[in-house]
Design a protein around this motif. Structure first.
Motif, PDB file in Angstrom:
ATOM      1  N   SER A 290       7.396  -0.977 -11.397  1.00  0.00           N
ATOM      2  CA  SER A 290       6.786  -2.286 -11.586  1.00  0.00           C
ATOM      3  C   SER A 290       6.247  -2.461 -12.998  1.00  0.00           C
ATOM      4  CB  SER A 290       5.642  -2.472 -10.581  1.00  0.00           C
ATOM      5  OG  SER A 290       4.921  -3.644 -10.870  1.00  0.00           O
ATOM      6  N   THR A 291       6.594  -3.590 -13.631  1.00  0.00           N
ATOM      7  CA  THR A 291       6.048  -3.873 -14.959  1.00  0.00           C
ATOM      8  C   THR A 291       4.571  -4.245 -14.883  1.00  0.00           C
ATOM      9  OG1 THR A 291       6.831  -6.165 -14.791  1.00  0.00           O
ATOM     10  CG2 THR A 291       8.266  -4.592 -15.933  1.00  0.00           C
ATOM     11  N   ALA A 292       4.089  -4.571 -13.683  1.00  0.00           N
ATOM     12  CA  ALA A 292       2.662  -4.877 -13.535  1.00  0.00           C
ATOM     13  C   ALA A 292       1.814  -3.671 -13.926  1.00  0.00           C
ATOM     14  CB  ALA A 292       2.359  -5.292 -12.092  1.00  0.00           C
TER      15      ALA A 292
ATOM     16  N   ARG B 287       0.799  -1.227   0.000  1.00  0.00           N
ATOM     17  CA  ARG B 287       0.000   0.000   0.000  1.00  0.00           C
ATOM     18  C   ARG B 287       0.831   1.277   0.000  1.00  0.00           C
ATOM     19  NH1 ARG B 287      -2.650  -3.105   3.841  1.00  0.00           N
ATOM     20  NH2 ARG B 287      -1.782  -1.840   5.536  1.00  0.00           N
ATOM     21  N   ARG B 288       2.034   1.223   0.522  1.00  0.00           N
ATOM     22  CA  ARG B 288       2.843   2.442   0.612  1.00  0.00           C
ATOM     23  C   ARG B 288       4.300   2.123   0.331  1.00  0.00           C
ATOM     24  NH1 ARG B 288       1.110   1.010   5.617  1.00  0.00           N
ATOM     25  NH2 ARG B 288      -0.627   2.467   5.422  1.00  0.00           N
ATOM     26  N   ILE B 289       5.051   3.192  -0.003  1.00  0.00           N
ATOM     27  CA  ILE B 289       6.473   3.071  -0.293  1.00  0.00           C
ATOM     28  C   ILE B 289       7.232   3.878   0.756  1.00  0.00           C
ATOM     29  CG2 ILE B 289       8.274   3.375  -2.038  1.00  0.00           C
ATOM     30  CD1 ILE B 289       6.037   3.553  -4.134  1.00  0.00           C
ATOM     31  N   ALA B 290       8.116   3.217   1.479  1.00  0.00           N
ATOM     32  CA  ALA B 290       8.871   3.894   2.523  1.00  0.00           C
ATOM     33  C   ALA B 290       9.846   4.892   1.905  1.00  0.00           C
ATOM     34  CB  ALA B 290       9.626   2.867   3.372  1.00  0.00           C
ATOM     35  N   PRO B 291      10.204   5.957   2.646  1.00  0.00           N
ATOM     36  CA  PRO B 291      11.165   6.943   2.127  1.00  0.00           C
ATOM     37  C   PRO B 291      12.470   6.265   1.703  1.00  0.00           C
ATOM     38  CG  PRO B 291      10.114   7.763   4.125  1.00  0.00           C
ATOM     39  CD  PRO B 291       9.692   6.336   3.982  1.00  0.00           C
ATOM     40  N   GLY B 292      12.964   6.645   0.519  1.00  0.00           N
ATOM     41  CA  GLY B 292      14.209   6.082   0.027  1.00  0.00           C
ATOM     42  C   GLY B 292      14.061   4.771  -0.716  1.00  0.00           C
ATOM     43  N   GLU B 293      12.851   4.190  -0.719  1.00  0.00           N
ATOM     44  CA  GLU B 293      12.628   2.924  -1.407  1.00  0.00           C
ATOM     45  C   GLU B 293      11.948   3.147  -2.747  1.00  0.00           C
ATOM     46  OE1 GLU B 293      10.384   0.308   1.043  1.00  0.00           O
ATOM     47  OE2 GLU B 293      12.043  -0.151   2.401  1.00  0.00           O
ATOM     48  N   VAL B 294      12.059   2.136  -3.619  1.00  0.00           N
ATOM     49  CA  VAL B 294      11.363   2.132  -4.893  1.00  0.00           C
ATOM     50  C   VAL B 294      10.742   0.757  -5.094  1.00  0.00           C
ATOM     51  CG1 VAL B 294      12.929   3.817  -5.936  1.00  0.00           C
ATOM     52  CG2 VAL B 294      13.385   1.380  -6.209  1.00  0.00           C
ATOM     53  N   VAL B 295       9.726   0.707  -5.929  1.00  0.00           N
ATOM     54  CA  VAL B 295       9.117  -0.574  -6.296  1.00  0.00           C
ATOM     55  C   VAL B 295       9.834  -1.073  -7.547  1.00  0.00           C
ATOM     56  CG1 VAL B 295       6.996  -1.771  -6.940  1.00  0.00           C
ATOM     57  CG2 VAL B 295       6.911   0.141  -5.324  1.00  0.00           C
ATOM     58  N   ALA B 296      10.551  -2.171  -7.429  1.00  0.00           N
ATOM     59  CA  ALA B 296      11.388  -2.690  -8.511  1.00  0.00           C
ATOM     60  C   ALA B 296      10.519  -3.259  -9.634  1.00  0.00           C
ATOM     61  CB  ALA B 296      12.334  -3.761  -7.972  1.00  0.00           C
TER      62      ALA B 296
END
Length: 442
Positions: free
Chosen positions: A308-310, A16-25
């Motif tokens: 994300s390719t999704a 549901r959320r993306i933490a600071p400094g992170e990305v969805v690969a």
């Protein structure tokens, strides 16, 4: 099998959320509601540019959307989900399609699109086996920048009639695009072309320049209007310069995605080119314009931090769904000439300046007579836009300009190295050619 197809995603965090400094690969996804939301953003980002190309060239919009969606899904499969990217309509096809349409109608133009796709696919095969060094040798920055620039400048004359006939609509559209590009932040800023077209459309509507009769006659649901290609040797050479532009666009975009995701995607250059080549081939076989990777959607990834390719599967499927709405296609086709002309002023100018940007980013030395003469001759021939009939084949300004810059550069380089009369960079030991960073065009 799911890994080979690139659809074996793992859920990122709580989905549901993306933490600071992170990305969805690329091989991750958020929850499906969030993924669908990002996918819709991708549709919005590609929409204005993707439908504008078939509208300008007279191609069916829904057929182009159909093959855009199919091409995107094929791209994701062929690259095994490693390269998140959307394949939309390429502006590089506008000039050759328009010239071919004038001579042989949509069938002849489609034949050119199909042949371009086959050529791009073959280039991808070679790149997959031999790398990209030979491309850099054939098209150093001065050559590649000139080819990109001359395509945009060659199209300048197509905006003249709109500026003369409906100046208010034309320049209102242009002004709306440039203001939207800097007025809004985030996604809205990347939708400046779409927003400008909407504003121009409203201006044209007030002046009675829009005819809604075809919209009322169109069905709500139906198949896209597919067309079969025809092959005419006298126009095929108009499309060959487009192959060179698509190669540069693809490699530049894939490299940028690799930098953004922190992954080495050099091994995917060939697959990306083959995928775009196959997509363009299918599009030419059925009634759509040629495709290319889209910088607009790369911008969406940068702002959302979702690679994300999704989300791209969602975008591709959404484009397919829109293709089966004839009334929607009829509505797009009501865009008047003044709006198209106003958008063209921006788009063709940006294509031209993108070529200049390749020169700047690669520090092309125009004190070198070889660079100066090669670029100058190519640009002048393209802008003059002659049409030569040679052996039953027609060569227009873009094809002739591309041939001139290639011949002049390599001929002068050969003679200069032989005679030692002109300083030229040493290709084997020099700095490798860096493709331009993608702009906000497809």
């Amino acid at each position: 099998m799911t890994r080979r197809l690139g659809i074996g995603w793992t859920v990122h965090g709580d989905g549901r959320r993306i933490a600071p400094g992170e990305v969805v690969a690329p091989d991750e996804r958020l929850g499906w509601p969030q993924t669908i939301g990002v996918g819709v953003q991708h549709v919005m980002a590609m929409f204005g540019a993707t439908v504008l190309v078939p509208t300008i060239t007279g191609f069916p919009v829904t057929a182009s959307l159909f093959f855009s969606g199919v091409g995107t899904l094929l791209f994701l499969v062929i690259t095994a989900g490693r390269v998140p990217s959307y394949l939309g309509s390429s502006f590089a096809f506008i000039a050759p399609i328009s010239a071919a349409m004038n001579q042989h109608g949509i069938g002849g133009a489609l034949g050119g699109v199909l042949v371009t796709g086959v050529a791009l696919f073959l280039v991808g095969l070679v790149v997959q086996r031999a790398g990209v060094g030979w491309i850099h040798a054939l098209m150093p920055p001065v050559v590649m920048g000139t080819i990109v620039a001359l395509i945009g400048l060659n199209l300048a004359g197509s905006t003249t009639q709109a500026m003369v006939d409906v100046p208010l609509t034309t320049f209102s559209t242009t002004l709306a695009i440039v203001v939207a590009a800097v007025l809004f932040k985030g996604l809205l800023g990347r939708l400046s072309i779409l927003l400008g077209i909407i504003v121009g459309y409203l201006v044209a509507l007030v002046q009675g320049q829009v005819d809604f009769a075809p919209v009322g006659q169109a069905a709500w649901v139906g198949l896209p209007p597919f067309h079969a290609p025809e092959f005419h040797w006298n126009v095929l050479f108009l499309f060959l310069p487009v192959v060179l532009v698509l190669v540069a666009e693809n490699i530049g975009h894939v490299k940028t995605v690799g930098l953004m995701t922190g992954r080495d995607l050099e091994g995917s250059y060939g697959r990306a080119l083959m995928a775009d080549g196959l997509s363009t081939t299918l599009s030419g076989a059925g009634g759509g314009v040629g495709t290319t990777t889209y910088a607009e959607n790369i911008g969406v990834m940068a702002s959302s931090r979702v690679y994300s390719t999704a989300a791209y599967w969602v975008a591709g499927c959404t484009a397919l769904a829109l293709a089966f709405l004839p009334k929607f296609g009829a509505l797009i086709n009501t865009i008047p000439a003044g709006v198209l002309g106003g958008a063209g002023i921006i788009l063709y100018g940006m294509i031209g300046v993108m070529g200049v940007r390749i020169w700047v980013q690669n520090s092309v030395d125009f004190s070198n007579t070889i660079n100066l003469m090669a670029a100058g001759t190519g640009l002048i021939v393209a802008i003059a836009n002659p049409t030569l009939d040679l052996g039953g084949m027609q060569f227009g300004g873009i094809a002739l300009g591309t041939a001139m810059v290639l011949v002049v550069f390599h001929l002068m380089t050969f003679i200069a190295r032989w005679r030692g009369t002109e300083p030229v960079p040493a290709d084997p030991d020099g700095e490798p050619y860096e493709s331009a960073e993608p702009g906000r065009l497809g």
